[in-house]
Design an enzyme around this catalytic site. Structure first.
Site, PDB file in Angstrom:
ATOM      1  N   GLU A   1      -8.633   4.141   0.875  1.00  0.00           N
ATOM      2  CA  GLU A   1     -10.180   4.205   0.626  1.00  0.00           C
ATOM      3  C   GLU A   1     -10.453   4.801  -0.804  1.00  0.00           C
ATOM      4  O   GLU A   1     -10.173   6.203  -0.443  1.00  0.00           O
ATOM      5  CB  GLU A   1     -10.856   4.884   2.081  1.00  0.00           C
ATOM      6  CG  GLU A   1     -12.398   4.597   1.946  1.00  0.00           C
ATOM      7  CD  GLU A   1     -13.270   5.802   1.224  1.00  0.00           C
ATOM      8  OE1 GLU A   1     -13.527   5.425   0.019  1.00  0.00           O
ATOM      9  OE2 GLU A   1     -13.339   6.355   1.780  1.00  0.00           O
TER      10      GLU A   1
ATOM     11  N   CYS B   1     -18.440   8.896  -1.031  1.00  0.00           N
ATOM     12  CA  CYS B   1     -17.986   7.418  -1.493  1.00  0.00           C
ATOM     13  C   CYS B   1     -18.878   6.299  -1.249  1.00  0.00           C
ATOM     14  O   CYS B   1     -19.088   5.364  -2.180  1.00  0.00           O
ATOM     15  CB  CYS B   1     -16.738   7.081  -0.834  1.00  0.00           C
ATOM     16  SG  CYS B   1     -15.264   8.359  -1.073  1.00  0.00           S
TER      17      CYS B   1
END
Length: 465
Positions: free
Chosen positions: A228, A262
């Site tokens: 990720e 994020c």
């Protein structure tokens, strides 16, 4: 690499730690491998009981754990408390659902008995970032441990006390020695650990550069990996949207965790018919945010996590301004102690500016004008990233277009992108591969084994692959 707690509010070092030696790391891996052989045979009910105890500890100690997060990386104290509580929800979710997610699935064949079994694979190495120092770890650890794996954590070097506290939560919850361990090490040892035969898989949340390095090492050693790697999430607002709600959510979506998320909205793509109105309200709201000590519950924006992170963000903003972007508020480091950066709004951003093509990890919003739906989708997809996206419209046809055409692993319509244990989490393009959370997340680190038991009679079908 220095492993230390440096208070980002003051810039002062609170505590330093001696990294583990190669020999000490090997001892930890031995414990993890030994623990795996026993842990994989425990009943789901036993694992669930321990995971529920971990959830209870997280809830009961959420204020203390939240303060620890704030001390080490600067998030507002309320957000730290909420993060600990969110980790508890993930523990409970997998405690309650793991057995069902990993139950054998029948496979219909022409003879005998066939099924798909989901079995643990071994020791999983987790390389985790500082921005959500508890949540990033628990969203990996809760499903991995419930699946029967064991875990070793290489956390970011600026949150060592959070890393040790997480290990302590699992220990006090009753998990056996070696089931979950924190390795206080520098990044120089990571490649060797990935290559070690005692490691079965690796998961990383971090930068694109870190992802390329770790995924490359995993690939060379034929180890399963999940990556990720962040994003530059679009936040699209169309004329039919509830503008007041969209603006309010946009401010939260960009400034959450001091802008260091994020899945924070980073590029705001506004239809030209409502662009001026949105921008006026948005800038006013960003300018009014309360900046200060993150231990104060009234503070909305605290410091960035480290000095280099703040300096890197400032360099990106200055380069964007030099390329032609216009600053409507903020755009500078704040004077005084700590690593504070003014909440910033940029507009008129050229395509070659960092604010258009890079991830800005801090309280900086990039605003773009779209001519129509197709143009909004073009701008949204005009990045190498593809993690999350938010689109605001009450038009059903527009909603369908966004669902079909936005290139992202997550899409929220008329809402802020958030991670949730019930939904798979991950990205496409340079935002990585694989999924965390949900049923898909627990399946990432299991052996999906096809089983067929025949009655001794010849089976129909081809004998070839």
């Amino acid at each position: 690499m220095t492993i230390a707690t440096v208070n980002p509010t003051t810039g002062k070092t609170i505590r330093t730690f001696e990294p583990l030696s190669v020999a000490q790391v090997s001892e930890c891996l031995d414990r993890a491998a030994t623990a795996y052989r026993a842990h994989r045979r425990t009943a789901f009910a036993d694992r669930a009981q321990r995971m529920q105890k971990a959830a209870a500890i997280l809830d009961a100690e959420s204020r203390e754990l939240g303060r620890l997060m704030t001390l080490e990386m600067g998030k507002p104290i309320g957000a730290g408390i909420a993060e600990a509580q969110k980790c508890a929800t993930a523990c409970r979710y997998y405690a309650e659902n793991a057995e069902r997610f990993l139950a054998d699935e029948p496979a219909k064949m022409d003879s005998g008995k066939s099924w798909v079994a989901f079995q643990p694979i071994g020791v999983v190495l987790a390389i985790m970032p500082w921005n959500f120092p508890f949540w990033q770890v628990f969203r990996f650890a809760a499903p991995a441990l419930m699946a029967g794996n064991t875990g070793v954590l290489k956390h970011a070097s600026n949150v060592p006390q959070c890393a040790l506290a997480i290990e302590d939560v699992f220990r006090r919850a009753g998990f056996a020695d070696g089931v979950f361990q924190t390795l206080l090490i520098g990044s120089d040892l990571i490649e060797g650990i990935i290559a070690d035969n005692r490691i079965a898989a690796v998961t990383l949340t971090g930068s694109e550069a870190a992802g390329r390095s770790v995924a490359g090492a995993a690939g060379r050693n034929l180890k399963k990996s999940v990556m990720e790697l962040g994003g530059s999430d679009p936040f699209i607002v169309m004329p039919s949207a509830d503008l007041e709600q969209a603006v309010s959510t946009a401010i939260t979506a960009r400034m959450i965790n001091n802008g260091q998320s994020c899945i924070a909205a980073k590029r705001f793509i506004i239809h030209e018919r409502i662009y001026d109105d949105f921008l006026k309200r948005f800038v006013a709201g960003v300018s009014a945010l309360r900046i200060g000590d993150p231990m104060d519950e009234k503070t909305q924006i605290g410091p960035l996590a480290t000095g280099p992170i703040r300096d890197g963000l400032d360099k990106q903003v200055k380069a964007s301004i030099a390329a032609g972007a216009r600053v409507l508020t903020g755009g500078k480091k704040l004077e005084g102690d700590g690593y504070f950066y003014a909440p910033t709004v940029l507009t008129d951003i050229p395509a070659n500016a960092p604010a258009a093509r890079e991830e800005l990890f801090g309280p900086v919003a990039s605003v773009f004008k779209a001519k129509d739906l197709a143009d909004a989708i073009r701008i949204a997809n005009g990045t190498s990233f593809g993690l999350g996206a938010s689109a605001w419209t009450r038009d059903a046809a527009e909603q369908d277009r966004f669902v079909a055409e936005i290139e992202s692993g997550l899409l929220f319509i008329n809402g802020m992108v958030v991670s949730d244990p019930r939904l798979p989490f991950g990205g496409v393009k340079s935002s990585g591969f694989g999924r965390e959370l949900g049923e898909f997340g627990i399946h990432e680190f299991v052996n999906i084994k096809g089983v067929r038991v025949l009655d001794g009679q010849p089976a129909k079908g081809s004998a070839t692959e």
